[in-house]
Design an enzyme around this catalytic site. Sequence first.
Site, PDB file in Angstrom:
ATOM      1  N   CYS A   1       0.955  -0.811   0.571  1.00 18.01           N
ATOM      2  CA  CYS A   1       0.226  -0.231  -0.256  1.00 18.01           C
ATOM      3  C   CYS A   1       0.927   1.192   0.040  1.00 18.01           C
ATOM      4  O   CYS A   1       1.745   1.059   0.002  1.00 18.01           O
ATOM      5  CB  CYS A   1      -0.952   0.014   0.934  1.00 18.01           C
ATOM      6  SG  CYS A   1      -2.282  -1.299   1.463  1.00 18.01           S
TER       7      CYS A   1
ATOM      8  N   GLU B   1       0.535   3.585   1.957  1.00 17.93           N
ATOM      9  CA  GLU B   1       0.999   3.995   2.880  1.00 17.93           C
ATOM     10  C   GLU B   1       1.745   2.939   3.638  1.00 17.93           C
ATOM     11  O   GLU B   1       2.743   3.724   4.267  1.00 17.93           O
ATOM     12  CB  GLU B   1       0.375   3.940   4.441  1.00 17.93           C
ATOM     13  CG  GLU B   1      -1.412   4.685   4.518  1.00 17.93           C
ATOM     14  CD  GLU B   1      -2.816   4.215   3.399  1.00 17.93           C
ATOM     15  OE1 GLU B   1      -2.161   3.003   2.249  1.00 17.93           O
ATOM     16  OE2 GLU B   1      -3.322   3.733   3.309  1.00 17.93           O
TER      17      GLU B   1
ATOM     18  N   CYS C   1      -2.373  -1.226   7.095  1.00 14.51           N
ATOM     19  CA  CYS C   1      -1.599  -0.169   7.726  1.00 14.51           C
ATOM     20  C   CYS C   1      -2.400   0.871   8.720  1.00 14.51           C
ATOM     21  O   CYS C   1      -1.756   1.457   9.352  1.00 14.51           O
ATOM     22  CB  CYS C   1      -2.478   0.845   6.156  1.00 14.51           C
ATOM     23  SG  CYS C   1      -1.196   0.235   5.293  1.00 14.51           S
TER      24      CYS C   1
HETATM   25  N1  THU Z   1      -4.837   0.513  -0.910  1.00 14.82           N
HETATM   26  C1  THU Z   1      -3.631   1.217  -0.413  1.00 14.82           C
HETATM   27  O1  THU Z   1      -2.328   1.597  -1.073  1.00 14.82           O
HETATM   28  N2  THU Z   1      -4.221   2.508  -0.068  1.00 14.82           N
HETATM   29  C2  THU Z   1      -5.338   1.798   0.777  1.00 14.82           C
HETATM   30  O2  THU Z   1      -5.658   2.916   2.113  1.00 14.82           O
HETATM   31  C3  THU Z   1      -6.582   1.477   0.640  1.00 14.82           C
HETATM   32  C4  THU Z   1      -5.408   0.001  -0.464  1.00 14.82           C
HETATM   33  C5  THU Z   1      -4.113   0.428  -2.659  1.00 14.82           C
HETATM   34  C6  THU Z   1      -3.145  -1.566  -2.270  1.00 14.82           C
HETATM   35  C7  THU Z   1      -3.925  -2.029  -3.701  1.00 14.82           C
HETATM   36  O3  THU Z   1      -2.861  -1.653  -4.702  1.00 14.82           O
HETATM   37  C8  THU Z   1      -4.717  -0.816  -4.263  1.00 14.82           C
HETATM   38  O4  THU Z   1      -5.273   0.105  -3.702  1.00 14.82           O
HETATM   39  C9  THU Z   1      -6.656  -2.167  -4.382  1.00 14.82           C
HETATM   40  O5  THU Z   1      -6.940  -2.381  -2.773  1.00 14.82           O
END
Ligand code: THU
Length: 136
Positions: free
Chosen positions: A50, A52, A86
């Site tokens: 993610c 974060e 996260c």
């Molecule tokens: N994702 C994030 O990077 N941060 C978040 O807070 C929510 C989800 C990303 C993970 C994945 O690559 C995509 O969003 C879809 O879930």
Amino acid sequence: MSLFDAAAAARRNAYAPYSGFQVGAALRTGSGRVFSGCNVENVAYPEGTCAEAGAIAAMALAGEREIAEIWVIADSDLPVSPCGGCRQKLAEFSSPGTIIVMAGLEGEKARTTMAELLPGSFSTDHMTRATPGGGV
Ligand code: THU
């Protein structure tokens, strides 16, 4: 640069060919430095990370350990809320009053605090009776 601008810039480098959902994050530390990250997906889906997590890794690499505020940005009608994993990662470097802002491409959509985002979080307070070397 504002945290919104830093998060938006990070989002533009997100690698999200599988979900098609690009996310950026930018945090300010207690000492005022800014670090950002983007989601980085993988063909083995669970190996993706993610936005974060990327920002936290950049912060730690620089020797910083305290998040004062973090912005998460994505193209979404609803404010994009940090996932459960996260939330725990953020809690490691946050205080209860750390500010979490969820933004769309036009700007802020919602804001909350670490205490609201992950109430009752697991911490070292729960491990006072841990026995190093035990549990073998
Ligand atoms: N994702 C994030 O990077 N941060 C978040 O807070 C929510 C989800 C990303 C993970 C994945 O690559 C995509 O969003 C879809 O879930």
